[in-house]
Design a protein around this motif. Structure first.
Motif, mmCIF file in Angstrom:
data_model
loop_
_atom_site.group_PDB
_atom_site.id
_atom_site.type_symbol
_atom_site.label_atom_id
_atom_site.label_comp_id
_atom_site.label_asym_id
_atom_site.label_seq_id
_atom_site.Cartn_x
_atom_site.Cartn_y
_atom_site.Cartn_z
ATOM 1 N N ALA A 179 1.118 -1.341 0.226
ATOM 2 C CA ALA A 179 0.092 0.028 -0.135
ATOM 3 C C ALA A 179 0.730 1.494 -0.152
ATOM 4 O O ALA A 179 0.447 2.276 -0.005
ATOM 5 N N GLN A 180 2.427 1.232 -0.143
ATOM 6 C CA GLN A 180 3.694 2.385 0.315
ATOM 7 C C GLN A 180 3.956 2.305 -0.756
ATOM 8 O O GLN A 180 5.656 2.725 -0.339
ATOM 9 N N ASN A 181 3.960 1.947 -2.243
ATOM 10 C CA ASN A 181 4.787 2.268 -3.143
ATOM 11 C C ASN A 181 5.888 1.156 -3.461
ATOM 12 O O ASN A 181 6.747 0.999 -3.904
ATOM 13 N N GLN A 182 5.451 -0.540 -2.533
ATOM 14 C CA GLN A 182 6.495 -1.311 -2.575
ATOM 15 C C GLN A 182 6.608 -1.457 -3.908
ATOM 16 O O GLN A 182 8.027 -2.067 -3.805
ATOM 17 N N SER A 183 5.510 -1.768 -4.889
ATOM 18 C CA SER A 183 5.595 -2.637 -5.842
ATOM 19 C C SER A 183 6.843 -1.581 -6.690
ATOM 20 O O SER A 183 7.144 -1.735 -7.978
ATOM 21 N N VAL A 184 6.754 0.018 -5.897
ATOM 22 C CA VAL A 184 7.291 0.618 -7.328
ATOM 23 C C VAL A 184 9.451 0.247 -6.725
ATOM 24 O O VAL A 184 10.116 0.122 -7.785
ATOM 25 N N SER A 185 9.552 0.073 -5.424
ATOM 26 C CA SER A 185 10.892 -0.388 -4.947
ATOM 27 C C SER A 185 11.170 -1.820 -5.781
ATOM 28 O O SER A 185 12.589 -1.814 -6.131
ATOM 29 N N ASP A 186 10.514 -2.535 -5.855
ATOM 30 C CA ASP A 186 10.349 -3.848 -6.211
ATOM 31 C C ASP A 186 10.870 -4.196 -7.687
ATOM 32 O O ASP A 186 11.542 -4.099 -8.476
ATOM 33 N N PHE A 187 9.950 -2.518 -8.627
ATOM 34 C CA PHE A 187 10.306 -2.253 -9.683
ATOM 35 C C PHE A 187 11.962 -1.838 -10.072
ATOM 36 O O PHE A 187 12.763 -2.510 -10.836
#
Length: 438
Positions: free
Chosen positions: A261-269
């Motif tokens: 919910a807090q940008n984790q998917s952006v960091s993973d990318f």
């Protein structure tokens, strides 16, 4: 709205109801003045990868404004998880900022509180005129037929970001253009040991944005033409199921993303863990996390078939941030000067460059600085294949109710519980019951 949104929940519906009964401007007087002409308070939304980065971007510009006008701007950068509830509390208490950023999808809901300065022709004239702004941005500034409740500040659109090396390693030569291609590519990527597609399953607003687009692609809307909630029509049910099925059935979204919910998917990318990301104007965020521009490509969000466009080919909501003024401000003239400053051609270039967003001001958008390949995709999407979320007074409740329903469905998928047409419809029925009666 912007990429770090975690939805404001809990008190939203109650706060909206209270705000709608409050007097204009959220105070006992309800009117503005110029009693404090030397200061104003500004709530900025968290646009960058952190609040510290936002302060680094904004403070030099606020210092510049002070040098030009003598007005000190007291800055607070507010996380998306807090912003809507804090705004709604301010509309009822009268204790809020003078100027603030709002997610453009909230414009009509906040307009209905009566707390914000209407941007009529006279007020637009003070900042250079309404015709300075692009039509797509103006379409998300308030209810149809009413003077806008806010002025466009940053424009954004969703795009598909893909890791070039991961694609090459999986033998994929170009980004997917349809959902079937995306799922097929995802299988190839996972066979090489990488995650395929990132999502923010617990982020209520992200859920709304994506399911809105899927609904458009299924020829459906969440509201009827007269503004009534219609969350259980067949097209909406199919749209929500298709989005959640990216995890539940197609297995291209990792089950752990149900809690993001807090940008984790952006960091993973950014870290090379995930091959694809559907996000709004992500370039500056990715750069701040150490990802080079050359390591990823940007393409339009997939459609069911064919190419992006209008109607069932819509592939993004009109994302963005608007600038609003509480009409009970004690520095009305200063607020107007500040809005004029922030939407000036020069500042639009500086701020939108910093956030990798698109200027909603025509002259700034045409600047060569915004002709990068990434911006070309975003600008073309906004111009040809993006649709505005419903500008209705109940939009904030809609985001909370339906976004939470999708969050719960992702949780079911992550837990191995079946996500069926019936279970999707049941969740959407519960969401519709939370909406105000018409």
């Amino acid at each position: 709205m912007r990429s770090i949104r975690a939805a404001a929940v809990g008190a939203v519906t109650m706060s909206i109801a209270l705000a709608a009964t409050a007097c204009g401007g959220g105070s006992s007087t309800g009117g503005g003045s110029n009693d404090s002409p030397k200061t104003l308070t500004y709530w900025a939304s968290n646009q960058g990868a952190s609040i510290a980065i936002d302060k680094k971007v904004l403070q030099p510009e606020l210092d510049k404004f002070k040098k030009q006008t003598g007005i000190t701007v007291k800055l607070e950068v507010v996380p998306w998880s807090d912003l809507l509830n804090r705004i709604l509390t301010a509309t009822t208490s009268g204790q809020g900022p003078d100027v603030l950023n709002i997610g453009n999808t909230w414009s009509a809901s906040l307009q209905a509180t009566g707390a914000f300065l209407p941007w009529n022709a006279a007020n637009f004239a003070k900042i250079g005129g309404k015709d300075r702004f692009v039509d797509s941005a103006l379409g998300s500034t308030g209810a149809t037929g009413k003077d806008p409740a806010a002025v466009p500040l940053y424009s954004m659109a969703y795009a598909l970001y893909y890791n070039k090396q991961i694609f090459a390693d999986a033998g994929i030569s170009q980004p997917p253009t349809t959902w079937a291609e995306l799922v097929a590519d995802g299988k190839k990527i996972e066979a090489k040991g990488k995650q395929a597609l990132g999502a923010e399953g617990a982020n209520v607003s992200e859920n709304i944005h994506h399911t809105f687009v899927f609904a458009k692609q299924h020829g459906a809307d969440f509201f009827t033409a007269d503004g009534k909630a219609d969350f259980t029509n067949d097209g909406v049910v199919a749209a929500v199921k298709q989005y959640v099925d990216l995890m539940a059935k197609d297995k291209v979204v990792p089950v752990g993303n149900a809690e993001y919910a807090q940008n984790q998917s952006v960091s993973d990318f950014a870290k090379g863990k995930t091959a694809m990301l559907m996000w709004q104007s992500a370039s500056a965020n990715l750069k701040s996390q150490g990802m080079s521009d050359s390591s990823y490509g940007i393409a339009p969000i997939p459609v069911q078939s064919g190419t992006p466009g209008t109607g069932a080919q819509v592939n993004s909501m009109v994302a963005g941030i608007n600038l609003a003024v509480f009409k009970n401000t004690d520095n009305l003239d200063g607020c107007t000067k500040f809005v004029k400053f922030m939407t000036s051609d020069a500042e639009q270039k500086i701020l939108n460059t910093a956030y990798s967003s698109i200027p909603p001001v025509k002259a700034a958008q045409e600047d060569t600085a915004f002709n990068t390949p990434a911006n070309s995709v975003l600008k073309n999407t906004l111009a040809t294949s993006a649709a505005a979320l419903p500008q209705v007074a109940d939009e904030s409740q809609f985001e909370t109710a339906v976004g939470t329903a999708v969050k719960d469905l992702f949780a079911d998928a992550a837990a191995g519980r079946a996500v069926t047409t019936a279970s999707v419809k049941a969740e959407l029925e519960k969401a519709q019951q939370q909406m105000p009666a018409k």
